[in-house]
Scaffold this motif. Sequence first.
Motif, PDB file in Angstrom:
ATOM      1  N   SER A 197      25.013  17.450  29.065  1.00  0.00           N
ATOM      2  CA  SER A 197      25.910  16.301  29.057  1.00  0.00           C
ATOM      3  C   SER A 197      26.572  16.185  30.421  1.00  0.00           C
ATOM      4  O   SER A 197      26.628  17.152  31.194  1.00  0.00           O
ATOM      5  CB  SER A 197      26.982  16.451  27.973  1.00  0.00           C
ATOM      6  OG  SER A 197      27.813  17.574  28.261  1.00  0.00           O
ATOM      7  N   VAL A 198      27.059  14.981  30.724  1.00  0.00           N
ATOM      8  CA  VAL A 198      27.797  14.734  31.965  1.00  0.00           C
ATOM      9  C   VAL A 198      29.060  13.960  31.603  1.00  0.00           C
ATOM     10  O   VAL A 198      29.012  12.974  30.863  1.00  0.00           O
ATOM     11  CB  VAL A 198      26.953  13.926  32.980  1.00  0.00           C
ATOM     12  CG1 VAL A 198      27.745  13.760  34.283  1.00  0.00           C
ATOM     13  CG2 VAL A 198      25.619  14.596  33.250  1.00  0.00           C
TER      14      VAL A 198
ATOM     15  N   LEU B  54      15.721  17.100  27.423  1.00  0.00           N
ATOM     16  CA  LEU B  54      16.167  16.029  26.537  1.00  0.00           C
ATOM     17  C   LEU B  54      17.132  15.093  27.279  1.00  0.00           C
ATOM     18  O   LEU B  54      17.668  15.437  28.337  1.00  0.00           O
ATOM     19  CB  LEU B  54      16.861  16.619  25.308  1.00  0.00           C
ATOM     20  CG  LEU B  54      16.082  17.691  24.536  1.00  0.00           C
ATOM     21  CD1 LEU B  54      16.844  18.072  23.266  1.00  0.00           C
ATOM     22  CD2 LEU B  54      14.678  17.226  24.195  1.00  0.00           C
ATOM     23  N   ARG B  55      17.318  13.924  26.715  1.00  0.00           N
ATOM     24  CA  ARG B  55      18.215  12.948  27.339  1.00  0.00           C
ATOM     25  C   ARG B  55      19.650  13.475  27.288  1.00  0.00           C
ATOM     26  O   ARG B  55      20.160  13.816  26.215  1.00  0.00           O
ATOM     27  CB  ARG B  55      18.123  11.624  26.589  1.00  0.00           C
ATOM     28  CG  ARG B  55      18.797  10.477  27.306  1.00  0.00           C
ATOM     29  CD  ARG B  55      18.505   9.169  26.598  1.00  0.00           C
ATOM     30  NE  ARG B  55      18.858   8.033  27.430  1.00  0.00           N
ATOM     31  CZ  ARG B  55      18.632   6.777  27.087  1.00  0.00           C
ATOM     32  NH1 ARG B  55      18.046   6.509  25.926  1.00  0.00           N
ATOM     33  NH2 ARG B  55      18.976   5.792  27.902  1.00  0.00           N
ATOM     34  N   PHE B  56      20.304  13.561  28.444  1.00  0.00           N
ATOM     35  CA  PHE B  56      21.659  14.085  28.515  1.00  0.00           C
ATOM     36  C   PHE B  56      22.650  13.098  27.885  1.00  0.00           C
ATOM     37  O   PHE B  56      22.460  11.884  27.922  1.00  0.00           O
ATOM     38  CB  PHE B  56      22.057  14.343  29.968  1.00  0.00           C
ATOM     39  CG  PHE B  56      21.558  15.660  30.515  1.00  0.00           C
ATOM     40  CD1 PHE B  56      20.397  16.256  30.039  1.00  0.00           C
ATOM     41  CD2 PHE B  56      22.262  16.313  31.512  1.00  0.00           C
ATOM     42  CE1 PHE B  56      19.937  17.456  30.540  1.00  0.00           C
ATOM     43  CE2 PHE B  56      21.824  17.520  32.030  1.00  0.00           C
ATOM     44  CZ  PHE B  56      20.663  18.098  31.548  1.00  0.00           C
ATOM     45  N   ARG B  57      23.703  13.649  27.303  1.00  0.00           N
ATOM     46  CA  ARG B  57      24.759  12.821  26.725  1.00  0.00           C
ATOM     47  C   ARG B  57      25.673  12.285  27.827  1.00  0.00           C
ATOM     48  O   ARG B  57      26.057  13.022  28.744  1.00  0.00           O
ATOM     49  CB  ARG B  57      25.598  13.620  25.723  1.00  0.00           C
ATOM     50  CG  ARG B  57      24.840  14.116  24.509  1.00  0.00           C
ATOM     51  CD  ARG B  57      25.786  14.774  23.502  1.00  0.00           C
ATOM     52  NE  ARG B  57      26.526  15.887  24.077  1.00  0.00           N
ATOM     53  CZ  ARG B  57      26.062  17.130  24.168  1.00  0.00           C
ATOM     54  NH1 ARG B  57      24.833  17.412  23.755  1.00  0.00           N
ATOM     55  NH2 ARG B  57      26.804  18.091  24.691  1.00  0.00           N
ATOM     56  N   ASN B  58      26.012  11.045  27.706  1.00  0.00           N
ATOM     57  CA  ASN B  58      26.989  10.422  28.606  1.00  0.00           C
ATOM     58  C   ASN B  58      28.348  10.501  27.926  1.00  0.00           C
ATOM     59  O   ASN B  58      28.631   9.740  27.007  1.00  0.00           O
ATOM     60  CB  ASN B  58      26.594   8.978  28.884  1.00  0.00           C
ATOM     61  CG  ASN B  58      27.674   8.221  29.647  1.00  0.00           C
ATOM     62  OD1 ASN B  58      28.495   8.827  30.340  1.00  0.00           O
ATOM     63  ND2 ASN B  58      27.674   6.909  29.516  1.00  0.00           N
ATOM     64  N   GLU B  59      29.173  11.439  28.362  1.00  0.00           N
ATOM     65  CA  GLU B  59      30.463  11.654  27.713  1.00  0.00           C
ATOM     66  C   GLU B  59      31.609  10.986  28.455  1.00  0.00           C
ATOM     67  O   GLU B  59      32.773  11.304  28.227  1.00  0.00           O
ATOM     68  CB  GLU B  59      30.723  13.159  27.563  1.00  0.00           C
ATOM     69  CG  GLU B  59      29.714  13.835  26.635  1.00  0.00           C
ATOM     70  CD  GLU B  59      30.087  15.271  26.322  1.00  0.00           C
ATOM     71  OE1 GLU B  59      30.923  15.839  27.056  1.00  0.00           O
ATOM     72  OE2 GLU B  59      29.543  15.824  25.349  1.00  0.00           O
TER      73      GLU B  59
ATOM     74  N   LEU C  13      31.636  16.734  35.429  1.00  0.00           N
ATOM     75  CA  LEU C  13      31.527  18.014  34.746  1.00  0.00           C
ATOM     76  C   LEU C  13      30.199  18.000  33.987  1.00  0.00           C
ATOM     77  O   LEU C  13      29.994  17.188  33.089  1.00  0.00           O
ATOM     78  CB  LEU C  13      32.693  18.213  33.776  1.00  0.00           C
ATOM     79  CG  LEU C  13      32.661  19.507  32.949  1.00  0.00           C
ATOM     80  CD1 LEU C  13      32.759  20.732  33.853  1.00  0.00           C
ATOM     81  CD2 LEU C  13      33.792  19.509  31.922  1.00  0.00           C
ATOM     82  N   VAL C  14      29.292  18.909  34.372  1.00  0.00           N
ATOM     83  CA  VAL C  14      27.949  18.956  33.805  1.00  0.00           C
ATOM     84  C   VAL C  14      27.822  20.214  32.959  1.00  0.00           C
ATOM     85  O   VAL C  14      28.136  21.320  33.415  1.00  0.00           O
ATOM     86  CB  VAL C  14      26.875  18.968  34.911  1.00  0.00           C
ATOM     87  CG1 VAL C  14      25.482  18.981  34.298  1.00  0.00           C
ATOM     88  CG2 VAL C  14      27.047  17.773  35.843  1.00  0.00           C
TER      89      VAL C  14
END
Length: 510
Positions: free
Chosen positions: A186-187, A119-124, A195-196
């Motif tokens: 998320s990254v 899934l598309r990772f969250r950009n945090e 931080l992944v």
Amino acid sequence: MSDTAAAQDVFHFGPFVLDLHRGTLVKGSTPVFLRPKAHALLVYLARNMGRIVPKAELMDVVWPGVYVTEDSLTQSIREIRKELDDQEQIRTVSRRGYMLVGSPRVAEEPNGRPIVAVLRFRNESGDPQREPIVDGFAEDIITGLGHSGSVTVLARNSSFQFPSQEPSAWADAASRIGADFLVEGSVRWSGEDALVSVTLVDGRKLQQLWGQRYEAHDVELFSVQREIGEQIVNRLVSRLDEATLQRAALRPAQSLEAYELVTRALAILRGQEHVEPEKALPLLEMAIARDPSYGVAYAHLAYCKFSMRRYDEVDHKALEDILLIAIRAATLAPGSAVPPRVMAVVRLYLRNHAAAEGDLRSALSLNRYDADSIEQMGYLMAMRGRPLDALAWIDRAARLNPIVPPWYHFDRALALYGLGEYQAAAEALQLPPRRQLWHRARLAACYAQLNDHERCSRELEAVFEAFPNYPLVWIAREQMPYERPEDIDHLVEGFTKALGLAGRPLGREH
């Protein structure tokens, strides 16, 4: 005779096997006998299985140097059908010729391998400028998993429809794209440190199977990508081929800045509404300036330059220069499927069809589950006059990319049009919510072949309202990279009928 040569002389269609080396045609264990001319005709159709072979070509091959009427050809076709006891095995395509229907060789099926969707990772980070690099990070995990050959990985277009989020959304993502397992994550950045967080989810039981957090500084991020892929595969299969993992360890960028520039360029090149390659070009050039050994950047640069020239006059020198960039990319990134895929599309427009097919097969040998390469093979088969093969490849790509991108429908329509299935081709062209002028012109050609005056005129008028001198016949003759003149003539025939129904001149000619 080598095994390879022997295999090329054995053809399977329906329950029949035609062995040219032995000179036999059998149904199961029962021999089927044909007279010499009918046998020669079947052999030629078998060598061109999936292609519509014009009647004149068949007559030249089977009756060389002898004047015969079409009655001789029709009689031989009738004899073959009678002996095969199957009217559909040899298909008649109205006004075009005949085609032997067989099972084309397509990319390997999953065969029970776990189906994984990243899934598309969250950009945090809170910084929207980081969005492309987060997407690129997740996409590279998709690529690494596909290289392993141990799992089937769904394509980015489908899996990225679902951002990594709360467990309440897992069921929807798993059911809509048919995934056995989901990877979400998320990254987050703090300066140059990333931080992944990654989670592996059972898509059927909706349970978390594994989770991990990683810290990376600058280019260490690429090592994290590989480690995530290895750990996912190790948890989904009992055995892992070390050789495929080594092949999957592609040489990453030496500069995180170069990597980010490439991901930003790809976000532009993949625009859903209007692709503007001229905006991606400077980003790719800057990426290469930062890292001159970054092979994948050269591949995307080649495709970007190709996209900027695709609808211009055919300039073989410019295309050859672009091909050299793609070849350099393949040299610098020999384990990536992207350079040979780009080489294939450039060679196709250079009208070097056999070499383009070889490039695509190379790309698929590197990543057998690369939906882009599989779908591109479908387009290539349509351009080579093999519409049944084209449909099989496009169907295969759609199974890996269940939320089908618009171009799949457009390329499927080309294959269906080649088969003379104009209604089905029109329906495929209508599926995407937005169509460019070229697609509306092709839709008009389908309606013209169906003698649907009203719909044909409506589509054509929309084209000429937007572009009064739209040169559709010229585009068909000069821009469509068909291998065989009869396929070009077939498309031109549709446009000519459409223009006639609308009372318009043919327009620009060459």
